[in-house]
Design an enzyme around this catalytic site. Structure first.
Site, PDB file in Angstrom:
ATOM      1  N   SER A  40       0.838  -1.390   0.094  1.00  6.32           N
ATOM      2  CA  SER A  40       0.279   0.553   0.396  1.00  6.32           C
ATOM      3  C   SER A  40       1.141   1.227   0.147  1.00  6.32           C
ATOM      4  O   SER A  40       1.187   2.457   1.081  1.00  6.32           O
ATOM      5  CB  SER A  40      -0.671  -0.195   1.072  1.00  6.32           C
ATOM      6  OG  SER A  40      -0.313   0.173   2.535  1.00  6.32           O
ATOM      7  N   HIS A 153      -3.526  -6.221   2.075  1.00  3.14           N
ATOM      8  CA  HIS A 153      -2.762  -6.943   2.790  1.00  3.14           C
ATOM      9  C   HIS A 153      -2.868  -8.085   3.103  1.00  3.14           C
ATOM     10  O   HIS A 153      -2.515  -9.195   4.176  1.00  3.14           O
ATOM     11  CB  HIS A 153      -1.541  -6.813   4.661  1.00  3.14           C
ATOM     12  CG  HIS A 153      -0.873  -5.580   4.195  1.00  3.14           C
ATOM     13  ND1 HIS A 153      -0.313  -4.892   5.780  1.00  3.14           N
ATOM     14  CD2 HIS A 153      -0.037  -4.898   3.015  1.00  3.14           C
ATOM     15  CE1 HIS A 153      -0.093  -3.753   5.091  1.00  3.14           C
ATOM     16  NE2 HIS A 153       0.513  -4.113   3.773  1.00  3.14           N
ATOM     17  N   GLU A 162      -4.778  -2.650   9.687  1.00  2.00           N
ATOM     18  CA  GLU A 162      -3.681  -2.811  10.980  1.00  2.00           C
ATOM     19  C   GLU A 162      -4.789  -2.557  12.095  1.00  2.00           C
ATOM     20  O   GLU A 162      -4.865  -1.195  12.130  1.00  2.00           O
ATOM     21  CB  GLU A 162      -3.111  -2.045  10.571  1.00  2.00           C
ATOM     22  CG  GLU A 162      -1.420  -2.780   9.595  1.00  2.00           C
ATOM     23  CD  GLU A 162      -0.004  -1.780   9.357  1.00  2.00           C
ATOM     24  OE1 GLU A 162      -0.248  -1.020  10.498  1.00  2.00           O
ATOM     25  OE2 GLU A 162       0.079  -1.668   7.909  1.00  2.00           O
ATOM     26  N   GLU A 203       1.622  -8.963   6.997  1.00  4.23           N
ATOM     27  CA  GLU A 203       2.222  -8.993   8.144  1.00  4.23           C
ATOM     28  C   GLU A 203       1.784  -9.983   8.919  1.00  4.23           C
ATOM     29  O   GLU A 203       2.432 -10.068  10.147  1.00  4.23           O
ATOM     30  CB  GLU A 203       1.914  -7.730   9.020  1.00  4.23           C
ATOM     31  CG  GLU A 203       2.404  -6.515   7.478  1.00  4.23           C
ATOM     32  CD  GLU A 203       2.293  -5.167   7.803  1.00  4.23           C
ATOM     33  OE1 GLU A 203       1.319  -4.880   8.621  1.00  4.23           O
ATOM     34  OE2 GLU A 203       2.854  -3.890   6.993  1.00  4.23           O
ATOM     35  N   ASP A 240      -3.766   1.014  11.394  1.00 10.08           N
ATOM     36  CA  ASP A 240      -3.482   1.649  10.356  1.00 10.08           C
ATOM     37  C   ASP A 240      -4.817   1.779   9.548  1.00 10.08           C
ATOM     38  O   ASP A 240      -4.803   1.053   8.811  1.00 10.08           O
ATOM     39  CB  ASP A 240      -1.970   1.467  10.339  1.00 10.08           C
ATOM     40  CG  ASP A 240      -1.737   1.760   8.817  1.00 10.08           C
ATOM     41  OD1 ASP A 240      -2.531   2.579   8.330  1.00 10.08           O
ATOM     42  OD2 ASP A 240      -0.856   1.530   8.187  1.00 10.08           O
ATOM     43  N   GLU A 281      -3.368   5.053  12.399  1.00 13.28           N
ATOM     44  CA  GLU A 281      -2.135   6.137  11.354  1.00 13.28           C
ATOM     45  C   GLU A 281      -3.147   6.266  10.134  1.00 13.28           C
ATOM     46  O   GLU A 281      -3.768   5.531  10.266  1.00 13.28           O
ATOM     47  CB  GLU A 281      -1.225   4.956  11.495  1.00 13.28           C
ATOM     48  CG  GLU A 281       0.010   4.964  10.335  1.00 13.28           C
ATOM     49  CD  GLU A 281       0.793   4.397  10.056  1.00 13.28           C
ATOM     50  OE1 GLU A 281       0.989   3.473  10.789  1.00 13.28           O
ATOM     51  OE2 GLU A 281       1.216   3.588   8.763  1.00 13.28           O
ATOM     52  N   ASP A 308       1.748   8.483   7.321  1.00 19.78           N
ATOM     53  CA  ASP A 308       2.525   7.301   6.765  1.00 19.78           C
ATOM     54  C   ASP A 308       2.054   7.720   4.594  1.00 19.78           C
ATOM     55  O   ASP A 308       3.369   8.817   4.799  1.00 19.78           O
ATOM     56  CB  ASP A 308       1.657   6.321   6.757  1.00 19.78           C
ATOM     57  CG  ASP A 308       3.038   4.745   5.726  1.00 19.78           C
ATOM     58  OD1 ASP A 308       4.426   5.113   5.315  1.00 19.78           O
ATOM     59  OD2 ASP A 308       2.132   3.942   5.979  1.00 19.78           O
ATOM     60  N   LYS A 333       9.726   5.203   7.646  1.00 21.23           N
ATOM     61  CA  LYS A 333      10.484   4.201   6.778  1.00 21.23           C
ATOM     62  C   LYS A 333      11.585   4.251   5.830  1.00 21.23           C
ATOM     63  O   LYS A 333      11.080   5.332   5.371  1.00 21.23           O
ATOM     64  CB  LYS A 333       8.646   3.315   6.003  1.00 21.23           C
ATOM     65  CG  LYS A 333       7.884   3.034   6.349  1.00 21.23           C
ATOM     66  CD  LYS A 333       6.418   2.790   5.326  1.00 21.23           C
ATOM     67  CE  LYS A 333       5.747   1.821   6.224  1.00 21.23           C
ATOM     68  NZ  LYS A 333       4.205   1.893   5.137  1.00 21.23           N
ATOM     69  N   HIS A 361       8.853  -1.269   9.602  1.00 29.44           N
ATOM     70  CA  HIS A 361       8.674  -2.265   8.631  1.00 29.44           C
ATOM     71  C   HIS A 361       8.093  -1.731   7.858  1.00 29.44           C
ATOM     72  O   HIS A 361       7.444  -0.300   7.244  1.00 29.44           O
ATOM     73  CB  HIS A 361       8.314  -3.476   9.335  1.00 29.44           C
ATOM     74  CG  HIS A 361       7.051  -3.948   9.775  1.00 29.44           C
ATOM     75  ND1 HIS A 361       6.371  -4.909   9.677  1.00 29.44           N
ATOM     76  CD2 HIS A 361       6.465  -2.661   9.331  1.00 29.44           C
ATOM     77  CE1 HIS A 361       5.294  -5.158   9.430  1.00 29.44           C
ATOM     78  NE2 HIS A 361       4.956  -3.277   9.354  1.00 29.44           N
ATOM     79  N   LYS A 384       6.920  -0.595  14.924  1.00 29.25           N
ATOM     80  CA  LYS A 384       5.989  -1.458  13.954  1.00 29.25           C
ATOM     81  C   LYS A 384       6.054  -2.055  13.328  1.00 29.25           C
ATOM     82  O   LYS A 384       6.893  -1.754  12.561  1.00 29.25           O
ATOM     83  CB  LYS A 384       4.594  -0.895  13.101  1.00 29.25           C
ATOM     84  CG  LYS A 384       4.517  -0.123  12.741  1.00 29.25           C
ATOM     85  CD  LYS A 384       2.571   0.191  12.252  1.00 29.25           C
ATOM     86  CE  LYS A 384       2.730   0.512   9.879  1.00 29.25           C
ATOM     87  NZ  LYS A 384       1.931   0.931   9.343  1.00 29.25           N
TER      88      LYS A 384
HETATM   89  P1  PGA Z   1       3.318  -1.215   3.284  1.00 32.62           P
HETATM   90  O1  PGA Z   1       1.939  -0.796   4.533  1.00 32.62           O
HETATM   91  O2  PGA Z   1       4.577  -1.933   3.426  1.00 32.62           O
HETATM   92  O3  PGA Z   1       2.600  -2.257   2.527  1.00 32.62           O
HETATM   93  O4  PGA Z   1       2.598  -0.366   2.210  1.00 32.62           O
HETATM   94  C1  PGA Z   1       2.390   0.058   5.743  1.00 32.62           C
HETATM   95  C2  PGA Z   1       2.210   0.329   6.170  1.00 32.62           C
HETATM   96  O5  PGA Z   1       1.028   0.411   5.493  1.00 32.62           O
HETATM   97  O6  PGA Z   1       2.263   1.066   6.543  1.00 32.62           O
HETATM   98 ZN    ZN Z   2       0.610   2.632   7.101  1.00 32.97          ZN
END
Ligand code: PGA
Ligand code: ZN
Length: 424
Positions: A40, A153, A162, A203, A240, A281, A308, A333, A361, A384
């Protein structure tokens, strides 16, 4: 001194190719790093270079990124001291010459950037967290464990990506991890008993189909108490939403209907009233700045609102968020921005302006554990990295156990202090 750089194509946790880099120094040090990959992904992330050759890995090969490392980056970096992180990262940015790293690829640049840091730490005979964070690094983050997966996911009907548990009541990181693993296993029994699927998402969290998104919170609440913990005290909740994924034509397509930002905020306010949620998030889309500002005004004193896709670890976008009062925390990230130096810049800007940071991650991961050290190095207080299961997730949590051991009496677990805004 850097003597040589080797790169190769390896597989990530979804079975897709990604970049691995090895750096050799003249003192015999060899260090290795691997690059994660999202599903995503935010539209404003640095570019992940993929070959696009449909005959290999469905176009997802990274041979061009590997070649960029060995043929274009390596010759420029031989002779640098590995400790010259900032100069090395700057050299790579110059060499790339684009704002989104689309020339060399963010995956190429990041792989080298992380391997350089690891080589410097090893050569200095320091743990990575001490090398990156200095002598005062001592704060162990709250593990935000994603035990129920939806959205992009999972193959379920759950919109929210999430559902995380945060064991803020534990006294150490090791205890927090134990709380999380026990709840994870109990959640599996709860799902089984109800005849729900115990299949996993990307995940490592369970991915059942459910009648509504809030049902996921009820299941987790049941698992928390069945595991012997008090929800709201020992363990609190975080989401999230990854709302960009269901933002279509100016509306949020959520639970089967198109909703406005206002309607989404009203929904979140009700959730926060009903459950001990400390953090949400990406509740709104990456381009909905006005919605973010309104939501932060409404809920930002009660909970943490994490950007994010909104910020993509990019100091320029974080600066805009600060100026407009959008969100109050930044998801970090390393591959969104594509170098360690810029990651440090993003964290520093956030912290200076009172925004919290959560190290993160990607949904596609490797055995690389750099983010565990980075979380302690910058004192983010939150990380996370998925469910407390599956080796690519657990590798990071296990590295934090080692760091806690190494710090011994000097270690402090962030616990409740990670969420000062939390006033349930
Ligand atoms: P992604 O998801 O690594 O698939 O972008 C993680 C997130 O959205 O935090
Ligand atoms: Zn996110």
């Amino acid at each position: 001194t850097i003597e040589g750089i080797v790169a190769r194509e390896i597989l990530d946790s979804r079975g897709n190719p990604t970049v691995e880099v090895e750096i050799g120094l003249d003192d015999g040090t060899i260090a290795r790093a691997a690059v994660p990959s999202g599903a995503s992904t935010g539209a404003f992330e640095a570019l992940e270079l993929r070959d696009g050759d449909p005959k290999r890995y469905g176009g997802k090969g990274v041979q061009r990124a590997v070649e960029n490392i060995t043929e274009r980056i390596a010759p420029e970096l031989v002779g640098y001291e590995a400790s010259e992180q900032r100069a090395i990262d700057q050299r790579m940015l110059e060499l790339d010459g684009t704002p989104d790293k689309s020339n060399l690829g963010a995956n190429a640049i990041l792989g080298v950037s992380l391997a350089v840091a690891k080589a410097a730490a090893t050569s200095a005979e320091l743990s990575l967290f001490r090398y990156l964070g200095g002598p005062n690094a001592h704060l162990l983050p709250v593990p935000m464990m994603n035990i129920l997966n939806g959205g992009a996911h999972a193959d379920s009907n759950v919109d929210i990506q999430e559902f995380m548990i945060a064991p803020i009541g534990a006294s150490t990181f090791a205890e927090a991890l134990r709380y999380g693993a026990e709840v994870y296993h109990t959640l599996k029994s709860v799902l089984k008993k109800k005849g729900l699927s115990t299949g996993l998402g990307d995940e490592g969290g369970f991915a059942p189909s459910l009648p509504a998104n809030a049902a996921a919170l009820d299941l987790i609440a049941e698992a928390v108490s069945a595991a012997g913990y008090t929800l709201g005290e020992d363990i609190v909740l975080a989401l999230d939403v990854a709302a960009t994924e269901f933002y279509k034509d100016g509306g949020y397509v959520f639970e089967g209907a198109s909703k406005s930002a206002d309607e989404m905020v009203a929904y979140y306010a009700k959730l926060v009233d009903s459950y001990p949620i400390v953090s949400i998030e990406d509740p709104l889309a990456e381009e909905d700045w006005a919605g973010w500002t309104a939501m932060t005004g409404e809920l930002g004193r009660r909970i943490q609102l994490v950007g994010d896709d909104l910020f993509v670890t990019n100091p320029q976008r974080i600066a805009r968020g600060i100026a407009e009062g959008a969100a109050n925390a930044v998801l970090v990230k390393v591959n969104q921005i594509g170098s360690l130096t810029e990651t440090f810049d993003a964290v520093e800007l956030a912290h200076r302006r009172g925004y919290h940071t959560m190290m993160s991650h990607r949904s596609g991961e490797t055995e690389d554990t750099t983010i565990a050290d980075l979380a302690v190095a910058v004192g983010s207080g939150q990380i996370k990295t998925g469910a407390p299961a599956r080796s690519e997730r657990v590798a990071k949590y296990n590295q934090l156990l080692r760091i806690e051991d190494e710090l011994d009496d000097a270690a402090r677990y962030a616990g409740r202090g990670a969420f000062p805004r939390y006033r349930q």
